[in-house]
Design an enzyme around this catalytic site. Structure first.
Site, PDB file in Angstrom:
ATOM      1  N   SER A   1      58.026 -10.177  34.319  1.00 47.43           N
ATOM      2  CA  SER A   1      56.908  -9.254  34.558  1.00 47.43           C
ATOM      3  C   SER A   1      57.033  -8.679  35.965  1.00 47.43           C
ATOM      4  O   SER A   1      57.035  -9.420  36.948  1.00 47.43           O
ATOM      5  CB  SER A   1      55.574  -9.993  34.418  1.00 47.43           C
ATOM      6  OG  SER A   1      55.414 -10.473  33.103  1.00 47.43           O
TER       7      SER A   1
ATOM      8  N   ARG B   1      49.596 -16.629  40.774  1.00 51.61           N
ATOM      9  CA  ARG B   1      50.948 -16.207  41.135  1.00 51.61           C
ATOM     10  C   ARG B   1      51.161 -16.216  42.647  1.00 51.61           C
ATOM     11  O   ARG B   1      51.833 -15.346  43.216  1.00 51.61           O
ATOM     12  CB  ARG B   1      51.263 -14.822  40.579  1.00 51.61           C
ATOM     13  CG  ARG B   1      51.207 -14.716  39.073  1.00 51.61           C
ATOM     14  CD  ARG B   1      52.233 -15.618  38.382  1.00 51.61           C
ATOM     15  NE  ARG B   1      52.112 -15.502  36.942  1.00 51.61           N
ATOM     16  CZ  ARG B   1      51.297 -16.260  36.205  1.00 51.61           C
ATOM     17  NH1 ARG B   1      50.552 -17.191  36.780  1.00 51.61           N
ATOM     18  NH2 ARG B   1      51.219 -16.092  34.901  1.00 51.61           N
TER      19      ARG B   1
ATOM     20  N   GLU C   1      55.469  -8.393  41.357  1.00 48.67           N
ATOM     21  CA  GLU C   1      55.575  -9.849  41.328  1.00 48.67           C
ATOM     22  C   GLU C   1      56.876 -10.356  41.938  1.00 48.67           C
ATOM     23  O   GLU C   1      56.870 -11.380  42.634  1.00 48.67           O
ATOM     24  CB  GLU C   1      55.441 -10.358  39.889  1.00 48.67           C
ATOM     25  CG  GLU C   1      55.406 -11.867  39.777  1.00 48.67           C
ATOM     26  CD  GLU C   1      55.010 -12.328  38.382  1.00 48.67           C
ATOM     27  OE1 GLU C   1      55.556 -13.349  37.931  1.00 48.67           O
ATOM     28  OE2 GLU C   1      54.140 -11.683  37.761  1.00 48.67           O
TER      29      GLU C   1
END
Length: 355
Positions: free
Chosen positions: A251, A174, A347
């Site tokens: 998320s 990520r 995130e």
């Protein structure tokens, strides 16, 4: 190019949160995109580049600068491309180049329809193409780092167009060289894809079970896409204006990557997956749930809650503020830290606000 008036950032994000912007302009060509950003930089005007708004948390005060909406479109397919490594020629693949403003899921559907495997497990992810290399978008055992060939950008510091090969993108879980940096504006992304009616080997156990194959097995592309869309919908991860569980940024926390010592300190039932270099990845959802935050948890708040379908999503129940959302995020983060000594990392990109 068109300038919009009376636009709140809440109307430009999937969380439906965020205050007003000083100015909002949509760039529909690459030259407009570069020109808008360059002109703002020359004037010292703050710039916020917005694609699909699916990974943004914007402060209630809004943004005191110019918001540039990426509206560039275009897809180019080179089926005869011969890359330096010879990889495309060896696999009979294609080089697919898409403008940053192309809707991501439409591009995935296009590749599935044309039997080009490589990104089928990334079906249903909201947002635009330009965001995919920034955070190395991934799901169900695939991530774009596996297929990105080049990322073409406008370098705001050097004021020139620069192209980065996959190896220069610094892809990680990520993460990439582009995430958290305002230096680069993504213009186009090229993906190296194979040809065939079967998807790539399925690496995610939940998806393999859904498809009725072993982990590492393969299934028809169209079935993989359908299965992923069904799984995501069941978790509130496919946008639906009528479903408040999808009023989220996906998320909210990344799965923590821990040292072996940190992982060993977790309870016996905590998920642990090898992450390379002696590191171990655990599950943020498991940690959140076992710290006492179940699906639908709101902590007494009326307008924000964890999704009723998936504990990793923080949702706007209809009339929330960014302050409300961040309050819930801090409670969850602090609760996990207290219970397990693990620091969860958000995130989404936070604009004008922080945890």
């Amino acid at each position: 190019m068109r300038e919009l008036t009376d636009v709140a950032l809440s109307g430009l994000t999937t969380l439906r949160l965020g205050g007003p912007a000083k100015r909002v302009v949509e760039a529909t060509t690459e030259d407009e995109l570069i020109g808008l950003v360059r002109d703002c930089d020359e004037r010292g005007e703050p710039v916020l580049v917005v694609g699909g708004g699916s990974n943004l948390v914007v402060d209630d005060a809004g943004f005191d600068g110019t918001v540039v909406l990426v509206g560039t479109r275009g897809v180019d397919v080179d089926a005869s491309a011969s890359c330096d490594s010879g990889a495309l020629a060896a696999c009979g693949g294609v080089l697919l180049t898409a403008a940053a403003g192309e809707p991501w899921d439409e591009l995935v559907a296009y590749t599935v329809a044309n039997e080009w495997p490589g990104i089928e497990a990334l079906s249903g992810i909201p947002g635009l193409v330009g965001a995919t290399p920034m955070q190395n978008v991934g799901a169900y055992g695939q991530e774009v780092a596996q297929t990105v060939w080049t990322v073409r950008t406008y370098d705001r510091q050097d004021r020139r167009v620069r192209t980065f090969a996959n190896a220069d993108c610094r892809f990680a879980y990520r993460d990439s060289r582009f995430k958290g940096s305002e230096r680069y504006v993504v213009l186009t992304v090229s993906y190296q894809l194979r040809e065939g009616d079967l998807g790539m080997p399925v690496r995610y156990a939940e998806l393999a079970r859904r498809l009725g194959v072993e982990v590492g097995g393969r299934a028809p592309l169209a079935l993989v896409r359908a299965a992923v869309l069904a799984l995501r919908a069941g978790k509130g991860m496919v946008l639906d204006v009528a479903d408040h569980d999808t009023w989220s940024a996906g998320s909210f926390f990344t799965n923590p990557v821990l040292t072996e010592a940190q992982a060993a300190a977790l309870p016996d039932g905590a998920p642990r997956f090898p992450a390379g270099d002696g590191l171990v990845k655990s599950s943020a959802a498991w940690l959140i749930e076992h710290a006492g935050f179940g699906r639908g948890y709101d902590g007494g708040r009326a307008d924000v809650a964890l999704s009723t379908k998936h504990t990793l999503a923080l949702t706007n129940r209809g009339d929330a503020s960014t302050a409300d959302l961040l309050g819930l995020a801090r409670e969850v983060r602090d609760g996990v830290r207290s219970a397990f000594g693990v620091e969860l990392v958000p995130e989404p990109t936070l604009v004008g606000c922080s945890l």
